[in-house]
Design a protein around this motif. Structure first.
Motif, PDB file in Angstrom:
ATOM      1  N   GLY A 158     -28.709  24.935   4.471  1.00 55.08           N
ATOM      2  CA  GLY A 158     -27.385  24.340   4.595  1.00 55.08           C
ATOM      3  C   GLY A 158     -26.491  24.608   3.408  1.00 55.08           C
ATOM      4  N   GLU A 159     -27.044  24.513   2.210  1.00 59.81           N
ATOM      5  CA  GLU A 159     -26.223  24.737   1.020  1.00 59.81           C
ATOM      6  C   GLU A 159     -25.732  26.177   0.965  1.00 59.81           C
ATOM      7  OE1 GLU A 159     -28.346  23.587  -2.414  1.00 59.81           O
ATOM      8  OE2 GLU A 159     -28.443  21.441  -1.902  1.00 59.81           O
ATOM      9  N   THR A 160     -26.599  27.081   1.394  1.00 58.83           N
ATOM     10  CA  THR A 160     -26.203  28.490   1.393  1.00 58.83           C
ATOM     11  C   THR A 160     -25.079  28.732   2.384  1.00 58.83           C
ATOM     12  OG1 THR A 160     -28.477  29.110   0.842  1.00 58.83           O
ATOM     13  CG2 THR A 160     -27.032  30.854   1.661  1.00 58.83           C
ATOM     14  N   LYS A 161     -25.176  28.100   3.575  1.00 58.05           N
ATOM     15  CA  LYS A 161     -24.121  28.255   4.587  1.00 58.05           C
ATOM     16  C   LYS A 161     -22.791  27.697   4.073  1.00 58.05           C
ATOM     17  CE  LYS A 161     -27.191  28.029   8.614  1.00 58.05           C
ATOM     18  NZ  LYS A 161     -27.548  27.269   9.842  1.00 58.05           N
ATOM     19  N   ASP A 162     -22.864  26.527   3.413  1.00 63.13           N
ATOM     20  CA  ASP A 162     -21.642  25.937   2.873  1.00 63.13           C
ATOM     21  C   ASP A 162     -21.026  26.811   1.802  1.00 63.13           C
ATOM     22  OD1 ASP A 162     -21.783  23.765   4.539  1.00 63.13           O
ATOM     23  OD2 ASP A 162     -22.815  22.476   3.086  1.00 63.13           O
ATOM     24  N   SER A 163     -21.865  27.414   1.009  1.00 63.88           N
ATOM     25  CA  SER A 163     -21.368  28.291  -0.052  1.00 63.88           C
ATOM     26  C   SER A 163     -20.667  29.503   0.523  1.00 63.88           C
ATOM     27  CB  SER A 163     -22.526  28.715  -0.953  1.00 63.88           C
ATOM     28  OG  SER A 163     -22.076  29.620  -1.944  1.00 63.88           O
ATOM     29  N   VAL A 164     -21.279  30.098   1.574  1.00 66.25           N
ATOM     30  CA  VAL A 164     -20.657  31.260   2.220  1.00 66.25           C
ATOM     31  C   VAL A 164     -19.327  30.857   2.875  1.00 66.25           C
ATOM     32  CG1 VAL A 164     -20.922  32.977   4.057  1.00 66.25           C
ATOM     33  CG2 VAL A 164     -22.869  32.393   2.601  1.00 66.25           C
ATOM     34  N   ARG A 165     -19.301  29.674   3.545  1.00 67.57           N
ATOM     35  CA  ARG A 165     -18.075  29.213   4.202  1.00 67.57           C
ATOM     36  C   ARG A 165     -16.951  29.000   3.196  1.00 67.57           C
ATOM     37  NH1 ARG A 165     -16.101  24.487   4.310  1.00 67.57           N
ATOM     38  NH2 ARG A 165     -18.053  23.483   3.665  1.00 67.57           N
ATOM     39  N   ARG A 166     -17.269  28.325   2.084  1.00 63.12           N
ATOM     40  CA  ARG A 166     -16.239  28.062   1.086  1.00 63.12           C
ATOM     41  C   ARG A 166     -15.686  29.350   0.497  1.00 63.12           C
ATOM     42  NH1 ARG A 166     -19.801  23.763  -0.308  1.00 63.12           N
ATOM     43  NH2 ARG A 166     -20.724  25.049  -1.967  1.00 63.12           N
ATOM     44  N   ALA A 167     -16.591  30.311   0.256  1.00 64.32           N
ATOM     45  CA  ALA A 167     -16.129  31.602  -0.279  1.00 64.32           C
ATOM     46  C   ALA A 167     -15.208  32.307   0.714  1.00 64.32           C
ATOM     47  CB  ALA A 167     -17.333  32.475  -0.609  1.00 64.32           C
ATOM     48  N   PHE A 168     -15.554  32.198   2.014  1.00 65.90           N
ATOM     49  CA  PHE A 168     -14.720  32.838   3.041  1.00 65.90           C
ATOM     50  C   PHE A 168     -13.357  32.142   3.140  1.00 65.90           C
ATOM     51  CE2 PHE A 168     -13.177  33.157   7.408  1.00 65.90           C
ATOM     52  CZ  PHE A 168     -13.192  34.519   7.616  1.00 65.90           C
ATOM     53  N   GLU A 169     -13.350  30.801   3.116  1.00 64.06           N
ATOM     54  CA  GLU A 169     -12.100  30.051   3.211  1.00 64.06           C
ATOM     55  C   GLU A 169     -11.191  30.306   2.025  1.00 64.06           C
ATOM     56  OE1 GLU A 169     -13.403  26.070   3.640  1.00 64.06           O
ATOM     57  OE2 GLU A 169     -13.661  26.174   5.826  1.00 64.06           O
ATOM     58  N   GLN A 170     -11.773  30.492   0.831  1.00 66.48           N
ATOM     59  CA  GLN A 170     -10.958  30.789  -0.342  1.00 66.48           C
ATOM     60  C   GLN A 170     -10.251  32.129  -0.192  1.00 66.48           C
ATOM     61  OE1 GLN A 170     -13.547  30.508  -3.746  1.00 66.48           O
ATOM     62  NE2 GLN A 170     -13.678  28.254  -3.645  1.00 66.48           N
ATOM     63  N   GLN A 171     -10.943  33.076   0.426  1.00 71.32           N
ATOM     64  CA  GLN A 171     -10.306  34.379   0.658  1.00 71.32           C
ATOM     65  C   GLN A 171      -9.208  34.282   1.718  1.00 71.32           C
ATOM     66  OE1 GLN A 171     -12.963  37.936   0.872  1.00 71.32           O
ATOM     67  NE2 GLN A 171     -14.626  36.420   0.849  1.00 71.32           N
ATOM     68  N   ALA A 172      -9.435  33.418   2.735  1.00 65.87           N
ATOM     69  CA  ALA A 172      -8.519  33.370   3.876  1.00 65.87           C
ATOM     70  C   ALA A 172      -7.302  32.485   3.638  1.00 65.87           C
ATOM     71  CB  ALA A 172      -9.266  32.862   5.115  1.00 65.87           C
ATOM     72  N   GLU A 173      -7.337  31.590   2.619  1.00 68.52           N
ATOM     73  CA  GLU A 173      -6.237  30.657   2.425  1.00 68.52           C
ATOM     74  C   GLU A 173      -4.965  31.382   2.010  1.00 68.52           C
ATOM     75  OE1 GLU A 173      -7.182  27.890  -0.583  1.00 68.52           O
ATOM     76  OE2 GLU A 173      -7.342  29.361  -2.190  1.00 68.52           O
ATOM     77  N   ASN A 174      -3.838  30.782   2.394  1.00 65.86           N
ATOM     78  CA  ASN A 174      -2.503  31.317   2.072  1.00 65.86           C
ATOM     79  C   ASN A 174      -2.260  32.689   2.674  1.00 65.86           C
ATOM     80  OD1 ASN A 174      -1.941  28.998   0.553  1.00 65.86           O
ATOM     81  ND2 ASN A 174      -2.856  29.913  -1.287  1.00 65.86           N
ATOM     82  N   GLY A 175      -2.962  33.004   3.778  1.00 66.27           N
ATOM     83  CA  GLY A 175      -2.703  34.258   4.473  1.00 66.27           C
ATOM     84  C   GLY A 175      -3.250  35.488   3.785  1.00 66.27           C
ATOM     85  N   HIS A 176      -4.195  35.337   2.853  1.00 65.34           N
ATOM     86  CA  HIS A 176      -4.764  36.502   2.178  1.00 65.34           C
ATOM     87  C   HIS A 176      -5.608  37.331   3.145  1.00 65.34           C
ATOM     88  CE1 HIS A 176      -4.431  34.314  -1.968  1.00 65.34           C
ATOM     89  NE2 HIS A 176      -3.263  34.707  -1.476  1.00 65.34           N
ATOM     90  N   ILE A 177      -5.724  38.607   2.849  1.00 61.01           N
ATOM     91  CA  ILE A 177      -6.566  39.495   3.642  1.00 61.01           C
ATOM     92  C   ILE A 177      -8.026  39.265   3.271  1.00 61.01           C
ATOM     93  CG2 ILE A 177      -7.152  41.900   4.133  1.00 61.01           C
ATOM     94  CD1 ILE A 177      -4.258  42.618   3.535  1.00 61.01           C
ATOM     95  N   VAL A 178      -8.871  39.128   4.306  1.00 62.97           N
ATOM     96  CA  VAL A 178     -10.295  38.873   4.103  1.00 62.97           C
ATOM     97  C   VAL A 178     -11.059  40.181   4.294  1.00 62.97           C
ATOM     98  CG1 VAL A 178     -12.310  37.566   4.889  1.00 62.97           C
ATOM     99  CG2 VAL A 178     -10.044  36.501   4.906  1.00 62.97           C
TER     100      VAL A 178
END
Length: 340
Positions: A158-178
């Motif tokens: 679970g912690e690993t999944k949360d870490s991957v999700r947060r990293a993905f959301e940080q890239q995607a916020e404010n319309g950034h290219i992922v």
């Protein structure tokens, strides 16, 4: 309904009906009375008289101000009236003859009215449940905006999944290219069609209310089947008449004089229906042009005025029609004889 014109042979009753309130205009007063009657089932007004005891004006009463009592022998009704937040003293045991009591639908012999909307109580519960289900679907089912799939990653904690999700959301916020590598796959979620159907199924309240009150759907912006403007106007006039007849019955009992009503100004605003009927009567030689003029003048038709007749500007002055025997016959003469 507030635009209905009342006709009476009593001048004091006419004054009350045409100018009922000392605080507001006639249209606003009657609209409040009818809205209260249609929505809550009961509308009340206190009849005030002049120094001679004749009806002078009405005072609007909220249903919360009125309590109704039946005598022990069940032959009389009295009303207790309270005036909260005012210095006006409360009134006890006011006889029914001094109260205008408009009722919607009654199930107790006409003593107390109930709202026609009570017929929709089950439907409204279903409507509320339907909306709750739709909101729940939106809240619980649409909070997931997308799926980020990790390929060949095995069973992640679970912690690993949360870490991957947060990293993905940080890239995607404010319309950034992922940027995704070969081990990652992202899919956005769309609104489920079943949920869309569910949301659209909640929009039927207006049609149900229209059925309860007998209002044509055309007056609510939705076209009804197999109807034209004449049929809709007739149905609308019938709906108004259904409620106004009860109002007139109350007026006749509580006020003096013969009372009648006219809905032509509502159902036939510009007089087109009257003009069409008069034209047909003239064409069929049931009436003549003079009678037709009189009918149009006293109606709400906007085509003919008294000034038009005085100035000689009339639709026609009669016509000469060849009879079967070859003799000339004046159309207005025939119409006049028919009128007689």
């Amino acid at each position: 309904m507030a635009s209905v014109h009342f006709k009476t042979n009593n001048q004091y009753t006419s004054k009350v009906l045409t100018n009922p309130s000392q605080l507001t205009n006639s249209f606003s007063f009657w609209r409040s009375m009818y809205a209260q009657m249609l929505l809550s089932g009961n509308a009340y007004a206190l009849i005030w008289g002049d120094k001679s005891g004749r009806s002078d004006h009405l005072e609007y009463l909220r249903p919360s101000q009125v309590d109704i009592y039946k005598s022990a022998d069940e032959t009389q009704l009295t009303y207790d009236i309270n005036f909260p937040d005012t210095e006006e003293p409360d009134m006890k045991s006011v006889p029914a003859s001094q109260i205008i009591h408009l009722k919607g639908v009654s199930l107790d012999g006409g003593l107390i009215g109930i709202s026609p909307l009570r017929a929709l109580s089950k439907e409204m519960q279903l409507q509320d449940a339907n909306k709750g289900l739709a909101l729940g679907a939106m809240k619980n089912g649409l909070n997931i905006t997308g799926l980020l799939k990790i390929n060949k990653g095995g069973l992640l904690e679970g912690e690993t999944k949360d870490s991957v999700r947060r990293a993905f959301e940080q890239q995607a916020e404010n319309g950034h290219i992922v940027v995704l590598d070969d081990l990652e796959d992202y899919q956005s979620l769309e609104v489920n069609r079943d949920i869309s159907k569910l949301l659209s199924s909640t929009d039927w309240t207006s049609e149900q209310i229209a059925k309860v009150y007998g209002v044509p759907q055309d007056y609510l912006g939705s076209e009804s089947e197999h109807s034209n403007i004449e049929m809709v106007a007739i149905q609308y006039a019938q709906t108004i008449g259904r409620y106004i007849r009860g109002v007139v019955s109350e007026f006749k009992q509580k006020l003096n004089g013969e009372i009648d009503y006219d809905v032509n100004a509502i159902s036939d605003i510009d007089g087109q229906q009257v003009e069409k009927r008069v034209r047909g009567l003239v064409t069929d030689r049931v009436i003549g042009y003079k009678t037709a003029q009189k009918i149009l003048i006293r109606s709400n038709s906007d085509l003919l005025t008294k000034e038009d007749i005085v100035s000689g500007d009339v639709p026609f002055q009669g016509s000469t029609i060849k009879s079967k025997g070859g003799e000339d016959t004046n159309d207005e003469d025939n119409g006049t004889k028919s009128d007689q």
